[in-house]
Design a protein around this motif. Structure first.
Motif, PDB file in Angstrom:
ATOM      1  N   ARG A 546       0.824  -1.210   0.000  1.00 31.36           N
ATOM      2  CA  ARG A 546       0.000   0.000   0.000  1.00 31.36           C
ATOM      3  C   ARG A 546       0.860   1.263   0.000  1.00 31.36           C
ATOM      4  O   ARG A 546       0.448   2.298   0.474  1.00 31.36           O
ATOM      5  CB  ARG A 546      -0.946  -0.022   1.187  1.00 31.36           C
ATOM      6  CG  ARG A 546      -2.141  -0.913   0.892  1.00 31.36           C
ATOM      7  CD  ARG A 546      -3.239  -0.719   1.883  1.00 31.36           C
ATOM      8  NE  ARG A 546      -3.062  -1.556   3.044  1.00 31.36           N
ATOM      9  CZ  ARG A 546      -3.643  -1.319   4.212  1.00 31.36           C
ATOM     10  NH1 ARG A 546      -4.379  -0.251   4.374  1.00 31.36           N
ATOM     11  NH2 ARG A 546      -3.445  -2.140   5.215  1.00 31.36           N
ATOM     12  N   GLY A 547       2.085   1.108  -0.491  1.00 31.77           N
ATOM     13  CA  GLY A 547       2.884   2.310  -0.744  1.00 31.77           C
ATOM     14  C   GLY A 547       3.824   2.708   0.371  1.00 31.77           C
ATOM     15  O   GLY A 547       4.386   3.792   0.339  1.00 31.77           O
ATOM     16  N   TYR A 553       2.918   8.428   7.971  1.00 34.85           N
ATOM     17  CA  TYR A 553       2.088   9.623   8.071  1.00 34.85           C
ATOM     18  C   TYR A 553       0.877   9.257   8.893  1.00 34.85           C
ATOM     19  O   TYR A 553       0.406   8.130   8.866  1.00 34.85           O
ATOM     20  CB  TYR A 553       1.640  10.084   6.687  1.00 34.85           C
ATOM     21  CG  TYR A 553       2.765  10.168   5.696  1.00 34.85           C
ATOM     22  CD1 TYR A 553       3.556  11.315   5.608  1.00 34.85           C
ATOM     23  CD2 TYR A 553       3.054   9.095   4.858  1.00 34.85           C
ATOM     24  CE1 TYR A 553       4.600  11.392   4.715  1.00 34.85           C
ATOM     25  CE2 TYR A 553       4.103   9.168   3.957  1.00 34.85           C
ATOM     26  CZ  TYR A 553       4.871  10.315   3.885  1.00 34.85           C
ATOM     27  OH  TYR A 553       5.905  10.380   3.000  1.00 34.85           O
ATOM     28  N   LEU A 555      -3.085  10.844  10.245  1.00 35.51           N
ATOM     29  CA  LEU A 555      -4.067  11.917  10.288  1.00 35.51           C
ATOM     30  C   LEU A 555      -4.017  12.419  11.716  1.00 35.51           C
ATOM     31  O   LEU A 555      -4.234  11.656  12.645  1.00 35.51           O
ATOM     32  CB  LEU A 555      -5.459  11.380   9.966  1.00 35.51           C
ATOM     33  CG  LEU A 555      -5.790  11.122   8.503  1.00 35.51           C
ATOM     34  CD1 LEU A 555      -7.136  10.449   8.409  1.00 35.51           C
ATOM     35  CD2 LEU A 555      -5.788  12.400   7.708  1.00 35.51           C
TER      36      LEU A 555
ATOM     37  N   LEU B 111      -2.791   7.824   2.821  1.00 38.54           N
ATOM     38  CA  LEU B 111      -1.783   8.635   3.503  1.00 38.54           C
ATOM     39  C   LEU B 111      -0.402   8.377   2.926  1.00 38.54           C
ATOM     40  O   LEU B 111       0.389   9.290   2.733  1.00 38.54           O
ATOM     41  CB  LEU B 111      -1.760   8.301   5.000  1.00 38.54           C
ATOM     42  CG  LEU B 111      -2.772   9.033   5.878  1.00 38.54           C
ATOM     43  CD1 LEU B 111      -2.782   8.442   7.278  1.00 38.54           C
ATOM     44  CD2 LEU B 111      -2.437  10.512   5.953  1.00 38.54           C
ATOM     45  N   GLN B 112      -0.113   7.107   2.650  1.00 36.91           N
ATOM     46  CA  GLN B 112       1.196   6.777   2.100  1.00 36.91           C
ATOM     47  C   GLN B 112       1.369   7.372   0.718  1.00 36.91           C
ATOM     48  O   GLN B 112       2.462   7.722   0.314  1.00 36.91           O
ATOM     49  CB  GLN B 112       1.389   5.257   2.025  1.00 36.91           C
ATOM     50  CG  GLN B 112       1.521   4.587   3.371  1.00 36.91           C
ATOM     51  CD  GLN B 112       2.683   5.120   4.169  1.00 36.91           C
ATOM     52  OE1 GLN B 112       3.768   5.320   3.655  1.00 36.91           O
ATOM     53  NE2 GLN B 112       2.456   5.385   5.446  1.00 36.91           N
ATOM     54  N   LEU B 113       0.246   7.464  -0.014  1.00 42.39           N
ATOM     55  CA  LEU B 113       0.327   8.030  -1.356  1.00 42.39           C
ATOM     56  C   LEU B 113       0.262   9.549  -1.310  1.00 42.39           C
ATOM     57  O   LEU B 113       0.244  10.212  -2.340  1.00 42.39           O
ATOM     58  CB  LEU B 113      -0.788   7.460  -2.231  1.00 42.39           C
ATOM     59  CG  LEU B 113      -0.738   5.938  -2.374  1.00 42.39           C
ATOM     60  CD1 LEU B 113      -1.877   5.441  -3.234  1.00 42.39           C
ATOM     61  CD2 LEU B 113       0.595   5.498  -2.951  1.00 42.39           C
ATOM     62  N   GLN B 114       0.208  10.082  -0.089  1.00 42.10           N
ATOM     63  CA  GLN B 114       0.274  11.524   0.142  1.00 42.10           C
ATOM     64  C   GLN B 114      -0.780  12.311  -0.607  1.00 42.10           C
ATOM     65  O   GLN B 114      -0.485  13.328  -1.219  1.00 42.10           O
ATOM     66  CB  GLN B 114       1.681  12.032  -0.165  1.00 42.10           C
ATOM     67  CG  GLN B 114       2.672  11.532   0.869  1.00 42.10           C
ATOM     68  CD  GLN B 114       4.073  11.952   0.549  1.00 42.10           C
ATOM     69  OE1 GLN B 114       4.613  11.569  -0.476  1.00 42.10           O
ATOM     70  NE2 GLN B 114       4.677  12.730   1.420  1.00 42.10           N
ATOM     71  N   LYS B 117      -5.088  15.781   2.862  1.00 50.89           N
ATOM     72  CA  LYS B 117      -5.734  15.163   4.024  1.00 50.89           C
ATOM     73  C   LYS B 117      -7.253  15.259   4.010  1.00 50.89           C
ATOM     74  O   LYS B 117      -7.941  14.340   4.443  1.00 50.89           O
ATOM     75  CB  LYS B 117      -5.180  15.770   5.309  1.00 50.89           C
ATOM     76  CG  LYS B 117      -3.697  15.479   5.440  1.00 50.89           C
ATOM     77  CD  LYS B 117      -3.224  15.237   6.852  1.00 50.89           C
ATOM     78  CE  LYS B 117      -1.835  14.599   6.783  1.00 50.89           C
ATOM     79  NZ  LYS B 117      -1.107  14.558   8.026  1.00 50.89           N
TER      80      LYS B 117
END
Lengths: 559, 302
Positions: A546-547, A553, A555, B111-114, B117
């Motif tokens: 999933r990258g 990161y 939220l 989130l990982q793919l930025q 938000k």
């Protein structure tokens, strides 16, 4: 060896937090660099592993059982830096989720067990194992000894931290305000327990797991999974310097190293002498004068104390359920606790809707207040207040007394009782001295107040919200991720461990011989470790899919 | 039209154990493919290669014309693009759910793919609703049932809206109702333009979830056809260990016992035997099972 809140003064806690911080910082940076991207799931899962292993009952000499911390095996398999993070994570989860070990004392606990424990275990293992092949018997022994030495070193540090409390933190009359025992008592008391019981548990676990890995997965023993530090010598020097400097750092109030002992030894035996008279009195007439001297009285009292502890252990082990049941019992307790906590956190009480960041801030301030208060009336009021808040938040009184008050009372009560007699000063009643009563009641009240504050926080805030709140305290994202992931996989490993023990138990007729029980527990830990590594690989693949590339990161808003 | 996924002569070993032995497959955009094969036939490994989690010892894999290699994936921009377009749902949902809550889990990929938000929040919310997971938003993974875990794992991939979906046994270990809900979901993608590869043992729902079926054995493809043809080739299904000779369901639901002869234990094993577990996987010869009527719905006894 988990120091609860209330035993150490705020100053000591602050110093030990400060002492741990650079290690966490270096470890986070270093491990990240060494391992590129796999470190996050690895540390998290290993933290979960060591948490679960702490629940394993290891059969010890004399029919008793004990449990290990797992720093030996963590340091050997992960290398010292990753091990610091993994054990710290396990300790933090215990403090913030299960109220085991203090929140204010977390710095101290991490310093003793995670940092000094990991560094010393790793150094000693590599010193003893030398260049022996991965499958050599020598590695098993080296691992066991490294674990044994590491846990004893940690215990010694804890004992020193306890022992310096009465020297620096006492009231105008010299009554100790925190841990009531000076070094002359705290060091032998802690070391007797660890040199015999806990040390052996660590020995068995570390050696057993290494022996298991030699058969099942020797590759894990080759290179530490988190990479080898390049040179051994700097680590050794750091470790030696730390061990020497820590007490100095804590003492930092102007007293030099060594100065504590004369004043200390002079003070303690005054109380001990009276206690020793209890034992010496009947035979006093037949003894030469020196037997009645304080130091001999102290030794006699210590011996009797140790004998009593042994007796209690032996008696308890007669009435306790079988040893596999005990381990599975522990494992079930953890699951039950989390169930209760989440259930209560979901009800609509007084504290539940409060912003978790605010709650965490308030809880920390209250804890600091509780350990800073030095007289019993404000403490009692604080305890009453927190209890009222807890009850208004639908935490049942029965749960509070069963999981918070009674265990704290039983543990700290046992520790406080001798202080009633040993603290020198005018007599209050029978052999109880006035300062003895003060110091014991202060300790108990403070420990109860702190435990209740932690419980009020833990039971009214779900773990995920607590985690988000931690971000508010500027805790690095990767540390929050590690905590979250460790907690999540904790339950998976708990279930795996439970299944293993229950599967074994279902095929068990009669009782197992002791050697067999030792092997069973150690190999259960070994199997669990292999599974932990398998899971790490898979979880890392799922993250990459999933990258995930090594950065995390979140939220930020606590929704 | 060029293929979206193009694998040529893939060879993969785990230590010394071969997992893929020269497998080639080409998948066009929008195809829905079922991968069949017994345990250990290489289905999961193939999916991992197609998701660029594992790189073949030899052979090539191209995605949309681009060669996929470890070096290529080091390029962040490229890897982000690839991850957004291809998603893999793992067989073991526990592995895939590593976040503290369902909400965090679904937000992890975006989130990982930025992504921005606010965009992430909206997407997660939408996915939660689509997959009817709204009420589980703040649950921890360990508080979910097996079916819920699978749904969350799928949601955590669907939130990225990938073009290619790789599913590793999406219905394994689910109770009948959860399994049929999952199948309904997969079936609903018919004509949605998604490219879907599903590794499965479930022959019952093959026609709902796939238009093309590939059978793997010992790390290579032994059949590649339509569900109808595959399901009617009993010999093939038995050879691939997908149905057992003696226990399988026939149309009408009757479990018919099939008479058979055991070889005399004294005679050497030259005489082909048919034991309870079907013929050995490596026997290429059609086993001497009494011919049964064609079974459009053969069922794996497990």
């Amino acid at each position: 060896m988990h120091i609860p809140d209330g035993y150490l003064s705020p100053e000591t806690c602050a110093v030990l937090y400060a002492a741990s911080a650079p290690f966490w910082y270096v470890a986070l940076r270093r491990v990240k660099k060494l391992l590129h991207t796999r470190f996050l799931p690895l540390i998290s899962l290993f933290a979960a592993f060591s948490f679960v292993v702490m629940m394993f009952n290891l059969p010890l000499p004399g029919g008793t059982t004990g449990h290990a911390v797992g720093m030996g095996i963590a340091a050997i398999v992960l290398g010292p830096w990753a091990s610091i993070l993994a054990i710290s994570t396990a300790l933090a989860i215990q403090a913030f989720f299960f109220g085991d070990g203090g929140i204010t004392a977390l710095g101290a606990n991490c310093f003793n067990m995670a940092i000094i424990g990991s560094l010393s275990a790793w150094c000693l293992y590599h010193l003893l194992a030398g260049n022996a092949p991965n499958t050599a018997r020598r590695r098993v022994i080296a691992a066991g000894l490294a674990g044994y030495a590491a846990i004893n070193l940690s215990a010694l540090l804890a004992a020193i931290e306890f022992g310096i409390q009465p020297i620096f933190f006492h009231d105008a009359h010299g009554t100790p305000l925190y841990c009531p025992y000076p070094l002359s008592i705290s060091v032998p008391a802690m070391m007797l327990g660890h040199l015999t019981f806990a040390g052996f548990a660590e020995f068995i676990l570390t050696a057993g797991v290494v022996a298991y890995l030699q058969r099942a997965d020797p590759a894990l023993l080759g290179d530490s999974a988190a990479g080898q530090p390049r040179a051994l010598r700097p680590l050794w020097l750091t470790l030696a310097a730390l061990v020497l400097l820590t007490p100095l750092g804590i003492i930092a109030v102007g007293t030099a190293w060594g100065e504590w002992s004369p004043s200390d030894f002079a003070k303690a035996p005054a109380g001990l002498a009276r206690l020793s008279n209890l034992w010496n009195a009947p035979i006093a007439r037949y003894e030469p004068q020196f037997i009645r001297s304080a130091s001999v009285g102290y030794i006699v009292a210590a011996l009797i104390g140790v004998a009593l502890i042994l007796l209690v252990f032996l008696l308890l082990s007669r009435f306790r359920p079988g040893f596999i049941e005990r381990t599975t019992g522990h494992l079930y307790e953890i699951a039950a606790h989390s169930l209760f906590a989440e259930e209560i956190a979901r009800t609509r009480g007084l504290l539940q809707p409060v912003d978790p960041r605010l709650k965490l801030c308030c809880a920390c301030l209250l804890l600091v207040a509780a350990i800073s208060i030095r007289s019993w009336l404000p403490l009692l009021i604080l305890l009453g207040l927190i209890t009222a808040l807890a009850l208004l938040s639908h935490i049942p009184l029965s749960l509070l007394s069963k999981t918070v008050w009674f265990p704290a009372l039983a543990f700290s009560g046992l520790i406080a009782i001798p202080a009633l007699f040993l603290t020198p000063g005018p007599l209050l009643y029978a052999h109880i001295t006035r300062p003895g009563f003060k110091t014991a009641s202060l300790l108990l009240l403070r420990v109860e107040a702190c435990a209740t504050i932690s419980a009020a926080l833990i039971f009214t805030t779900s773990w995920s919200r607590l985690l988000r709140a931690l971000r508010f305290f500027r805790i690095p994202v990767s540390a929050v991720m590690i905590l979250g992931m460790a907690h999540r996989y904790l339950f998976l490993l708990l279930r795996t461990a439970r299944d293993m023990f229950e599967a074994r138990q279902s095929r068990l007729v009669g009782t197992l011989p002791r050697a067999e029980r030792v092997r069973l527990t150690a190999s259960a830990a070994g199997v669990l470790l292999s599974k932990t590594f398998e899971l790490t690989t898979e979880v890392h693949a799922a993250m990459r899919s999933r990258g995930y590339h090594g950065e995390t990161y979140l939220l930020d808003d606590p929704s | 039209m060029s293929a979206l996924l193009e694998a040529r002569d893939l060879v993969v070993h785990y230590r010394d154990v071969p997992a893929l032995t020269g497998l080639s497959v080409s998948v066009a955009a929008g195809e829905r493919i079922a991968l069949l094969g017994a345990n250990g036939s290489g289905k999961s490994t193939l999916l991992r290669v197609l998701d660029a989690l594992q790189f073949p010892d030899s052979g090539t894999f191209h995605f949309a014309g681009e060669p996929i290699t470890a070096e290529r994936l080091e390029d962040r921009a490229f890897s982000r693009e690839f991850r957004r377009r291809v998603g893999l749902v793992f067989q073991n949902a526990d592995v895939q759910l590593f976040n503290p809550t369902v909400f965090d889990e679904i937000a992890f990929g975006p989130l990982q793919l930025q992504l921005p938000k606010s965009d992430i929040r909206a997407r997660v919310q939408q996915t939660l609703q689509q997959m009817s997971l709204e009420h589980l938003k703040f649950r921890s993974p360990h508080q979910l049932s097996g079916g819920e875990k699978k749904r969350v794992a799928l949601a955590s991939i669907l939130v990225l809206d990938p073009e290619v979906l790789l599913l590793d046994e999406p219905t394994a270990g689910l109770d009948p109702r959860s399994a049929s809900e999952m199948v309904e979901l997969l079936a609903s993608w018919r004509g949605a333009g998604k490219t879907v590869l599903t590794a499965t043992h479930d022959l019952d729902n093959l026609e709902d979830i796939a238009d093309r079926v590939i059978i793997l054995q010992d790390g290579r493809i032994i059949a590649d056809s339509t569900p109808f043809h595959i399901l009617h080739d009993v010999g093939l299904l038995q050879r691939a260990r997908l149905i057992a000779a003696h226990r399988h369901t026939h149309p009408g639901g009757a479990k018919q016992p099939h008479p058979h002869v055991h070889a005399d234990p004294l005679t050497p094993p030259a005489a082909p035997t048919s034991d309870r577990f079907g013929p050995p996987a490596d026997s290429a010869a059609t086993p001497p099972i009494p011919r049964t009527p064609a079974t459009p719905r053969a069922k794996d006894p497990d």
